[in-house]
Design a protein around this motif. Structure first.
Motif, mmCIF file in Angstrom:
data_model
loop_
_atom_site.group_PDB
_atom_site.id
_atom_site.type_symbol
_atom_site.label_atom_id
_atom_site.label_comp_id
_atom_site.label_asym_id
_atom_site.label_seq_id
_atom_site.Cartn_x
_atom_site.Cartn_y
_atom_site.Cartn_z
ATOM 1 N N ASP A 177 72.085 50.888 34.535
ATOM 2 C CA ASP A 177 70.628 51.035 34.639
ATOM 3 C C ASP A 177 69.936 49.690 34.459
ATOM 4 O O ASP A 177 68.994 49.351 35.186
ATOM 5 N N LEU A 178 70.399 48.917 33.462
ATOM 6 C CA LEU A 178 69.812 47.597 33.223
ATOM 7 C C LEU A 178 70.015 46.681 34.432
ATOM 8 O O LEU A 178 69.107 45.944 34.826
ATOM 9 N N GLY A 179 71.220 46.720 35.007
ATOM 10 C CA GLY A 179 71.499 45.893 36.182
ATOM 11 C C GLY A 179 70.594 46.263 37.352
ATOM 12 O O GLY A 179 70.111 45.386 38.080
ATOM 13 N N GLN A 180 70.354 47.551 37.517
ATOM 14 C CA GLN A 180 69.464 48.011 38.582
ATOM 15 C C GLN A 180 68.030 47.534 38.323
ATOM 16 O O GLN A 180 67.338 47.088 39.242
ATOM 17 N N CYS A 181 67.595 47.626 37.069
ATOM 18 C CA CYS A 181 66.252 47.155 36.723
ATOM 19 C C CYS A 181 66.103 45.657 36.992
ATOM 20 O O CYS A 181 65.054 45.192 37.460
ATOM 21 N N LEU A 182 67.160 44.891 36.697
ATOM 22 C CA LEU A 182 67.142 43.452 36.964
ATOM 23 C C LEU A 182 66.983 43.187 38.450
ATOM 24 O O LEU A 182 66.145 42.369 38.867
ATOM 25 N N ASP A 183 67.780 43.868 39.270
ATOM 26 C CA ASP A 183 67.721 43.667 40.717
ATOM 27 C C ASP A 183 66.355 44.063 41.277
ATOM 28 O O ASP A 183 65.802 43.373 42.148
ATOM 29 N N GLU A 184 65.810 45.167 40.782
ATOM 30 C CA GLU A 184 64.509 45.616 41.270
ATOM 31 C C GLU A 184 63.397 44.645 40.870
ATOM 32 O O GLU A 184 62.480 44.380 41.660
ATOM 33 N N LEU A 185 63.484 44.111 39.650
ATOM 34 C CA LEU A 185 62.482 43.141 39.213
ATOM 35 C C LEU A 185 62.528 41.893 40.081
ATOM 36 O O LEU A 185 61.491 41.391 40.533
ATOM 37 N N LEU A 186 63.728 41.375 40.332
ATOM 38 C CA LEU A 186 63.844 40.163 41.146
ATOM 39 C C LEU A 186 63.403 40.419 42.585
ATOM 40 O O LEU A 186 62.770 39.563 43.214
ATOM 41 N N ALA A 187 63.716 41.611 43.108
ATOM 42 C CA ALA A 187 63.279 41.948 44.464
ATOM 43 C C ALA A 187 61.756 42.024 44.526
ATOM 44 O O ALA A 187 61.136 41.534 45.482
ATOM 45 N N ASP A 188 61.158 42.619 43.506
ATOM 46 C CA ASP A 188 59.694 42.737 43.474
ATOM 47 C C ASP A 188 59.024 41.376 43.332
ATOM 48 O O ASP A 188 57.964 41.130 43.915
ATOM 49 N N THR A 189 59.633 40.477 42.551
ATOM 50 C CA THR A 189 59.030 39.146 42.392
ATOM 51 C C THR A 189 59.109 38.364 43.703
ATOM 52 O O THR A 189 58.158 37.670 44.075
ATOM 53 N N GLN A 190 60.236 38.480 44.397
ATOM 54 C CA GLN A 190 60.379 37.764 45.657
ATOM 55 C C GLN A 190 59.439 38.310 46.734
ATOM 56 O O GLN A 190 59.022 37.581 47.636
ATOM 57 N N ALA A 191 59.103 39.597 46.623
ATOM 58 C CA ALA A 191 58.198 40.212 47.598
ATOM 59 C C ALA A 191 56.733 40.062 47.199
ATOM 60 O O ALA A 191 55.838 40.512 47.920
ATOM 61 N N GLY A 192 56.474 39.429 46.026
ATOM 62 C CA GLY A 192 55.098 39.234 45.587
ATOM 63 C C GLY A 192 54.475 40.452 44.939
ATOM 64 O O GLY A 192 53.261 40.493 44.721
ATOM 65 N N ARG A 193 55.307 41.451 44.608
ATOM 66 C CA ARG A 193 54.778 42.671 43.997
ATOM 67 C C ARG A 193 54.728 42.596 42.479
ATOM 68 O O ARG A 193 54.037 43.384 41.830
ATOM 69 N N ALA A 194 55.485 41.675 41.897
ATOM 70 C CA ALA A 194 55.564 41.584 40.434
ATOM 71 C C ALA A 194 55.805 40.141 40.027
ATOM 72 O O ALA A 194 56.202 39.298 40.843
ATOM 73 N N TYR A 195 55.578 39.872 38.772
ATOM 74 C CA TYR A 195 55.922 38.572 38.212
ATOM 75 C C TYR A 195 56.205 38.750 36.724
ATOM 76 O O TYR A 195 55.861 39.767 36.126
ATOM 77 N N PHE A 196 56.895 37.766 36.149
ATOM 78 C CA PHE A 196 57.103 37.732 34.706
ATOM 79 C C PHE A 196 56.898 36.298 34.260
ATOM 80 O O PHE A 196 56.680 35.412 35.091
ATOM 81 N N LYS A 197 56.895 36.076 32.975
ATOM 82 C CA LYS A 197 56.592 34.756 32.448
ATOM 83 C C LYS A 197 57.708 34.274 31.525
ATOM 84 O O LYS A 197 58.524 35.066 31.075
ATOM 85 N N VAL A 198 57.710 32.977 31.228
ATOM 86 C CA VAL A 198 58.561 32.452 30.165
ATOM 87 C C VAL A 198 57.882 32.790 28.851
ATOM 88 O O VAL A 198 56.749 32.354 28.597
ATOM 89 N N TYR A 199 58.530 33.609 28.038
ATOM 90 C CA TYR A 199 57.966 33.962 26.740
ATOM 91 C C TYR A 199 58.714 33.213 25.640
ATOM 92 O O TYR A 199 59.931 33.341 25.516
#
Length: 224
Positions: A177-199
């Protein structure tokens, strides 16, 4: 950025292989210079995070001994602090590299105390970073490794092995599940749908400039 596709499965495989080949905590590798290929640098910091998580795991076991001196336990606790700091530093480094490559952080500020995020218009902010997901996957790999060993024990009854197998199956699913969440997050960031920050964690208890107890000790020593 093809190397970011299916990164979740690649990370899980790396974690497992490292533990299996080493027969326990992975061996630390030298950190490449900043000029090294960014993809290699990313994997080096993923490996470094895994190494310190493994070291932390082993030290946590030792800290729970009941037949050794208090001095030995104190040494374990100090090692735990060091390894935990190093593990967090590596997690932040993973995020710096990924966000720089994704164009979501100003490269000149990425390694400072105040990284400047580049926010795509209309993108949602993901509270968990890619690095923190990878860090959780590392810990999950250690749990899987330890639980699998329980399913193979010959000094326990079948009920213990069966119960351990149920837990192992659940851990494997949780990591998937975690691996899937990682892939989805990276896919969303590359598509401009999401972003995250250096915390930044800013763990003050490890810094003698900010820990009030250590500051008081230094002041007392200065007075002689």
């Amino acid at each position: 950025m093809n190397h970011l596709l299916a990164l979740g499965a690649a990370v899980a495989s790396h974690h497992d292989t490292t533990l299996t080949t080493a027969g326990g905590p992975p061996v630390a590798q030298p950190i490449p210079a900043e000029g090294t290929d960014r993809q290699a640098l990313l994997w080096q910091w993923i490996a470094t995070n895994h190494f310190f998580n493994s070291s932390l795991w082993a030290e946590e076991d030792l800290a729970r001994r009941t037949t050794v001196s208090g001095d030995e336990i104190a040494q374990n606790k100090r090692a735990i602090d060091r390894f935990n700091q190093a593990r967090n530093d590596a997690t932040e480094r993973v995020d710096e590299i990924l966000l720089t490559e994704l164009g979501l952080v100003d490269a000149t500020s990425a390694q400072t105390d105040a990284p400047v995020a580049k926010v795509p218009a209309g993108a949602r902010l993901n509270s968990e970073t890619a690095g923190s997901i990878i860090d959780r996957m590392s810990i999950m790999a250690l749990k899987i490794h330890a639980m699998r060993a329980q399913t193979e024990r010959t000094d326990v009854d079948e009920a213990h092995r069966t119960s351990s197998q149920v837990k192992l199956d659940k851990l494997l699913q949780q990591r998937a599940d975690l691996g899937q969440c990682l892939d989805e997050l990276l896919a969303d960031t590359q598509a401009g749908r999401a972003y995250f920050k250096v915390y930044r964690q800013f763990k003050m208890y490890n810094d003698p400039r900010f820990n009030p107890v250590l500051v008081a000790e230094q002041a007392a020593q200065a007075k002689g």
